[in-house]
Write an enzyme that holds these catalytic residues in place. Structure first.
Site, mmCIF file in Angstrom:
data_model
loop_
_atom_site.group_PDB
_atom_site.id
_atom_site.type_symbol
_atom_site.label_atom_id
_atom_site.label_comp_id
_atom_site.label_asym_id
_atom_site.label_seq_id
_atom_site.Cartn_x
_atom_site.Cartn_y
_atom_site.Cartn_z
ATOM 1 C CB SER A 41 -0.891 0.010 1.242
ATOM 2 O OG SER A 41 -1.701 -1.136 1.291
ATOM 3 C CB CYS A 73 -5.362 -0.880 5.772
ATOM 4 S SG CYS A 73 -3.907 -1.417 4.846
ATOM 5 C CG ASP A 119 -5.104 -2.129 0.866
ATOM 6 O OD1 ASP A 119 -4.845 -3.265 0.440
ATOM 7 O OD2 ASP A 119 -4.359 -1.149 0.669
ATOM 8 C CD1 TRP A 166 -1.140 -8.951 5.307
ATOM 9 C CD2 TRP A 166 -1.687 -6.910 4.563
ATOM 10 N NE1 TRP A 166 -0.678 -8.038 6.222
ATOM 11 C CE2 TRP A 166 -0.994 -6.766 5.793
ATOM 12 C CE3 TRP A 166 -2.119 -5.754 3.899
ATOM 13 C CZ2 TRP A 166 -0.749 -5.536 6.384
ATOM 14 C CZ3 TRP A 166 -1.869 -4.524 4.483
ATOM 15 C CH2 TRP A 166 -1.194 -4.427 5.703
#
Length: 693
Positions: A452, A645, A690, A692
């Site tokens: 990011s 995020c 966002d 992971w």
């Protein structure tokens, strides 16, 4: 008159170019600008002047099975290749692997009944198709889809298909691509063979999900198509030839350059996933204050590249494997003394796609192109058994390949990459029987890593900030510490930039100057990937951000941008940030900067911090969010945008559940009603992630 003639010629040339582009759907230009140059112009089956007719291609090459993939990072492509290889070796299928974007699909209604199509489909972002699958997905799921023969009743009744999806259960639209495509194909009359498989990256079970799915699928496929299983014997897909008349001084040999333009020293844009920009690192610094962990802040200079980014986008870093692991791998497979030998790699089948440019060297392939540091797959270990140095090792590898729990205990739990595994199994004796083609086929192509962007494009258009924790994973009882390939590469670059006498503290020995010293100085191959993770277009809209650890990276960019707008006199909405880390004194990222942004934004900016190891009890961002429940709901009712995020499996999932609970309690509605509110927020982009695994 001469001026008019010149203008006429220009207009005619423009029309001709547009006509070619239209009728070839970009095929001519894609091949003319092939990222590998002429050496791979024929590799993917789409050649200059050839049609995008899939069935014609299958007929020309004698194929009865096509495995089509939709892939964003290369994993789906890898699974597609594995299925093609297994189908050919075990069942005698004539297989080809195909990129979904290389063909048109209007004639799927004429797909021969004695052939089969596989669809290996990754789901990207919030239930979206991967970039290469967009056109196919829009076509096959369209309301007015029409085919070549114009049949309205079950137009795909001749099509037999197999489907496997790659997803992440931490996202709401888990495996939506394979689900939606399967549904669309069956609605059009196609016949699915076996269950539609679903791999879960979020649970870390992708590989085992794939292995569990494919066995019953093969059984049903063999029965449907009348196939007979045979003993799987390795047959190479690629021909690897050593060119003893060439050496690494030859300027036509690729030593890690990604394409012909880079090889010839005149790299030019557009820069993308096939063509990186070799960017100078303008600045790099350590932002943790503790000595046992590293977190890097880097400023990547993209001035003059033609690359642009928007706040919230991602930067892709092209990694290189550590020299220590390259040497280990080449030595254990008996190629240590031949690492600089020039080789050519060609497909033995016209549809085989060579994953890197050729001619090249063993060292260049291992250093720049193959994921030799990735975790081992059980299927690949089983494949290696036939090339074991002796029968005892062969028996052990066969057992590992067939027993999930045994493999987990002997390989996965020990954090072994390929070189380490081979060393351990043979006590250092080289494995000289493994054909190099097997590594090309069985190991993933090394992929760019996405981060990011932690800067605002409004504030700094020509410099891209990156914030990255250097990965170092140690498991009790494991013989090796896992060092993150890309982040340790970044650390080595940072140390070199600051003149450290030992630019590589772990002895990993990265090739920091790149192939042929083309990255001389402090340079890094990168490209930009655009994201849907965006600030509201109106800065007066309130926003709530949740970003523990490096999950704060895009929010540094968001707050930086809002602070700049405030200084310009624009009206700014309430800006709330929840940040968490271990200790305030060690890993409070950008601590001084938040104070500057607070000065610019005043009471429009509120930051709530959670330091998990500073008190007698652990405190996380979830605790701070709960404390501010009333304020959060008030802002949400003012249509605040909510952003998350960071870690998907735990934090993001917890935050989603907590938000539902907050809405339920604050508004006095059922949790089901609150869940519907959150789903609607996601649908309208008011809730963005966002995250992971």
């Amino acid at each position: 008159m001469a001026q008019l003639d010149t203008l006429d010629i220009i207009v005619l040339v423009a029309l001709l170019v547009g006509t070619i582009a239209y009728f070839t759907k970009g095929t001519y230009w894609a091949v003319a600008n092939d990222p590998y140059g002429n050496s791979l112009a024929h590799a993917n089956g789409v050649k200059t002047g050839k049609s995008r007719n899939l069935l014609e291609k299958m007929e020309e090459t004698g194929k009865n099975c096509v495995i089509l993939y939709g892939s964003q990072t290369g994993t789906a492509e890898d699974y597609a290749s594995r299925l093609a290889k297994e189908g050919a070796s075990r069942f005698g299928l004539k297989t080809m692997v195909a990129d979904l974007e290389d063909y048109d699909y209007e004639n799927l209604d004429t797909f021969p009944e004695d052939k089969v199509a596989f669809f290996v489909l990754a789901t990207y972002g919030e239930g979206e198709p991967t970039d290469n699958a967009v056109e196919f997905y829009e076509f096959i799921t369209g309301e007015d889809v029409s085919f070549s023969e114009g049949s309205e009743d079950a137009p795909l009744s001749k099509l037999k298909f197999v489907a496997f999806g790659l997803g992440n259960n931490t996202y709401e639209h888990y495996n939506s691509m394979v689900r939606n495509v399967t549904k669309a194909l069956e609605k059009l009359g196609a016949h699915r063979i076996g269950e539609a498989g679903e791999g879960d990256d979020g649970a870390g079970t992708m590989e085992e999900d794939f292995l569990a799915w494919k066995e019953p699928m093969w059984t049903e496929l063999a029965e449907t198509m009348g196939l007979e299983e045979r003993e799987a014997v390795y047959e190479p897909t690629f021909d690897v030839v050593e060119k003893l008349d060439m050496n690494i001084e030859d300027n036509t040999v690729y030593l890690g350059e990604p394409n012909k333009n880079h090889l010839e020293g005149h790299s030019k844009g557009p820069y993308n996933a096939h063509n990186p920009y070799i960017a100078p690192i303008a600045e790099s610094k350590e932002i943790f204050t503790t000595k046992d962990r590293n977190c890097l802040h880097m400023e990547i200079d993209v001035a003059g590249s033609g690359m642009s980014y928007n706040t919230g986008d991602h930067i892709a870093v092209w990694p290189t494997n550590a020299g220590k692991e390259v040497e280990r791998f080449l030595h254990i497979v008996g190629l240590g003394d031949k690492k600089n030998t020039v080789i050519t790699v060609k497909g033995l089948d016209p549809t085989a796609k060579v994953p890197f440019p050729s001619p090249t060297t063993y060292d260049a392939v291992a250093r720049y192109h193959m994921e030799i540091c990735a975790p081992m797959s059980r299927q690949f270990v089983g494949t290696l058994a036939q090339f074991a140095p002796n029968d005892e090792i062969k028996e052990e590898l066969t057992k590992m390949g067939g027993d999930r729990d045994y493999f987990h205990a002997k390989v996965s739990e020990l954090n072994l990459n390929l070189g380490q595994f081979l060393e351990k199994m043979s006590n250092g004796e080289p494995w000289t029987k493994i054909p190099f083609s097997l590594f090309i086929e069985g190991l993933n192509k090394i992929q760019p890593r996405y981060y990011s962007i932690s800067s605002s494009s409004h504030v700094q258009k020509e410099k891209i900030s990156i914030t990255a924790i250097v990965e170092s994973i140690e498991k009790p009882g494991a013989p090796h510490i896992v060092k993150g390939v890309t982040t340790n590469y970044l650390l080595a670059l940072k140390l070199k930039q600051h003149g450290e006498p030992e630019p590589d503290p772990y002895g990993l020995n990265y090739a920091l100057n790149g192939p042929r010293n083309k990255y001389d100085g402090i340079h890094l191959p990168v490209h930009v990937r655009h994201s849907n993770f965006k600030l509201p277009s109106d800065p007066a809209k309130p926003i709530i951000m949740v970003g523990p650890g490096t999950g704060v990276a895009p929010f540094r960019a968001f707050v930086q941008e809002r602070a700049a707008y405030a200084k310009e006199g624009k009206e700014i909405g309430k800006t709330v940030l929840f940040f968490g880390c271990r200790k305030k004194s060690e890993d409070f990222l950008y601590e001084k900067e938040w104070e500057e942004y607070k000065e610019a934004l005043g009471d429009k900016f509120e930051m709530y911090t959670a330091f998990s190891r500073d008190g007698p009890e652990k405190v996380y961002v979830q605790h701070k969010i709960k404390e501010q429940a009333a304020e959060i709901d008030k802002l949400l009712q003012q249509k605040a945008f909510f952003y998350v995020c960071g870690d998907a499996a735990n934090m993001a999932r917890d935050v989603n559940a907590l938000l539902i609970k907050i809405i339920s309690e604050q508004r006095g509605v059922s949790e089901q009603k609150a869940e519907d509110v959150v789903k609607q927020m996601r649908a309208s982009n008011q809730y963005q992630e966002d995250v992971w695994s």
